[in-house]
Design an enzyme around this catalytic site. Structure first.
Site, PDB file in Angstrom:
ATOM      1  N   HIS A  15     144.995 152.532  59.828  1.00 26.77           N
ATOM      2  CA  HIS A  15     146.075 153.477  60.200  1.00 26.77           C
ATOM      3  C   HIS A  15     146.984 152.753  61.192  1.00 26.77           C
ATOM      4  CE1 HIS A  15     147.427 157.810  61.127  1.00 26.77           C
ATOM      5  NE2 HIS A  15     148.269 156.992  61.745  1.00 26.77           N
TER       6      HIS A  15
ATOM      7  N   HIS B  99     151.181 151.886  62.440  1.00 20.99           N
ATOM      8  CA  HIS B  99     152.638 152.064  62.382  1.00 20.99           C
ATOM      9  C   HIS B  99     153.302 150.732  62.707  1.00 20.99           C
ATOM     10  CE1 HIS B  99     152.436 156.486  62.203  1.00 20.99           C
ATOM     11  NE2 HIS B  99     151.338 156.316  62.928  1.00 20.99           N
TER      12      HIS B  99
ATOM     13  N   LYS C 241     150.114 159.734  52.501  1.00 23.11           N
ATOM     14  CA  LYS C 241     149.902 160.245  53.863  1.00 23.11           C
ATOM     15  C   LYS C 241     150.609 161.582  54.005  1.00 23.11           C
ATOM     16  CE  LYS C 241     149.076 160.552  58.266  1.00 23.11           C
ATOM     17  NZ  LYS C 241     149.615 159.709  59.317  1.00 23.11           N
TER      18      LYS C 241
ATOM     19  N   HIS D  49     147.333 163.930  58.494  1.00 21.26           N
ATOM     20  CA  HIS D  49     147.489 164.209  59.926  1.00 21.26           C
ATOM     21  C   HIS D  49     147.113 165.676  60.113  1.00 21.26           C
ATOM     22  CE1 HIS D  49     149.613 163.635  63.941  1.00 21.26           C
ATOM     23  NE2 HIS D  49     149.236 164.904  63.916  1.00 21.26           N
TER      24      HIS D  49
ATOM     25  N   HIS E  12     142.823 159.868  62.474  1.00 15.94           N
ATOM     26  CA  HIS E  12     142.741 159.868  63.939  1.00 15.94           C
ATOM     27  C   HIS E  12     142.096 161.134  64.501  1.00 15.94           C
ATOM     28  CE1 HIS E  12     146.409 162.100  63.286  1.00 15.94           C
ATOM     29  NE2 HIS E  12     147.159 161.033  63.079  1.00 15.94           N
TER      30      HIS E  12
ATOM     31  N   ASP F 145     146.077 153.677  64.772  1.00 10.75           N
ATOM     32  CA  ASP F 145     147.252 154.516  65.020  1.00 10.75           C
ATOM     33  C   ASP F 145     148.130 153.878  66.091  1.00 10.75           C
ATOM     34  OD1 ASP F 145     149.020 156.554  64.543  1.00 10.75           O
ATOM     35  OD2 ASP F 145     147.953 158.061  65.720  1.00 10.75           O
TER      36      ASP F 145
END
Ligand code: DOR
Ligand code: ZN
Length: 348
Positions: free
Chosen positions: A14, A16, A108, A147, A181, A253
């Site tokens: 995960h 970004h 996602k 999420h 997460h 994350d």
């Protein structure tokens, strides 16, 4: 004599990476030590087409070859990094998903507006509306990453989302669903309720509680979604991570924002952990006498759950101190300026 620990093919499930200059700053920090990472699609606009997936993957690959912001880091250009791409969940038809399936590792799903760049997400969890997409994903064996937060009271959002996980998991028993997460004991307990539910856990949620974020002076660089929770929640997360629970994977994350967006009125959510992830995980697992289970948490479980075979990469870490740089480009990492107990010794 210093203690050493070797990890094979670490995976960050995960991550970004953003785009443009930010992508060029942060991508090499992950590709240096990880064999691959699951790349989040919440760009502006979000990644919702096959062309966008392919183009973004090319930009990520290009950035991995670009020199890191801090030349003192002496990062190698790694040929050994696989960006596992994701598509931003919307209600897609089966033909589209069939066409894009080879380019992606998962979809996602963001509840609309719940976090950074999620406005185009799902505004109502109406199964009749979502069924064609979710059934097609199940048939095509494309996992769903979620999420999992409602728009309720901030500390209760993840717990309130559990009924939606139950709805999804029971209606689509062959769909792999990854609770992204997770931050609560209730989410940990949910793992054992449904065979098709899995989870990622971040580094920061293993290390901090809400007290670290807001118990004293406010720490904007520890502010993220979902917000860090109570000590008993962190204990529950620690237990399954340290045990190498087979349904639990590392997903950092790591979510970089420019310094002025964090140290401002209206702080953006996200903790930037990419440059310290493996070192801190080693320190944490070592401090609990559980280093032997780290390989499962940072690679083996993800390989099995996602059915992926990363390129060979061997990382040797040692318990030599590492002083975390104040900044990478204009991004402040977790533990900036502090010294952590483990460092990277070699990468092959
Ligand atoms: O803290 C977060 N930051 N949580 C998310 O879900 C998104 C992420 C981001 O993209 O900045
Ligand atoms: Zn995220």
């Amino acid at each position: 004599m210093s203690k050493q620990h070797t990890l094979l093919m670490p995976l960050d499930m995960h991550l970004h990476l953003r785009d443009g200059v930010m992508l060029e700053t942060v991508a090499p920090l992950t590709s240096y030590t990880f064999s691959g990472a699951l790349i989040m699609p919440n760009l502006v606009p979000p990644v919702t087409s096959k062309d966008a997936v392919i183009a973004y993957k090319e930009r990520v690959m290009a950035a991995v070859g670009v020199e890191a912001a801090d030349p003192e880091l002496d990062l190698v250009n790694s040929d050994y990094f696989e960006p596992y791409m994701t598509l931003f969940y919307q209600n897609y038809d089966k033909e589209f998903l069939e066409d894009v399936a080879d380019e992606i590792t998962s979809l996602k799903l963001y509840p609309a507006g719940i976090t950074t760049n999620s406005e185009g997400g799902v505004s109502s969890f109406d199964l009749d509306t979502m069924r064609p997409t979710l059934q097609a994903m199940s048939d095509l064996e494309i996992p769903l990453c979620v999420h999992g937060e409602t728009d309720g009271f901030v500390m209760d959002r993840e717990a309130e989302f559990m009924s939606i996980y139950e709805l999804l998991a029971s209606n689509f028993p062959d769909l792999k669903i990854i609770m992204e997460h997770i931050t609560t004991k209730v989410a940990v307990d949910m793992l054992d309720e449904y065979p098709n539910l899995y989870a990622t856990i971040t580094l920061h949620h293993l290390l901090i509680t809400l007290d670290d974020v807001a118990g004293g002076m406010l720490k904007p660089h520890l502010f993220c979604k979902p917000i860090a929770k109570r000590p008993e929640d962190r204990e529950a997360l620690l237990k399954v991570a340290l045990d190498g629970h087979p349904k639990v994977m590392f997903g950092s994350d790591s979510a970089p924002h420019p310094q002025h967006k964090k140290e401002s009125c209206g702080c953006a959510a996200g903790v930037f952990t990419a440059p310290i992830a493996l070192q801190s995980l080693c320190e944490l697992f070592d401090s609990h006498g559980k280093l032997d289970n780290l390989q499962s948490f940072v690679s083996d479980n993800a390989q099995r759950i996602y059915g992926i075979c990363p390129e060979f990469k061997e990382i040797v870490l040692s318990d030599e101190p590492f002083t975390v740089p104040e900044k990478y480009g204009n991004v402040v990492p977790m533990y900036a300026g502090e010294t952590i107990g483990w460092s990277i010794e070699s990468v092959e």
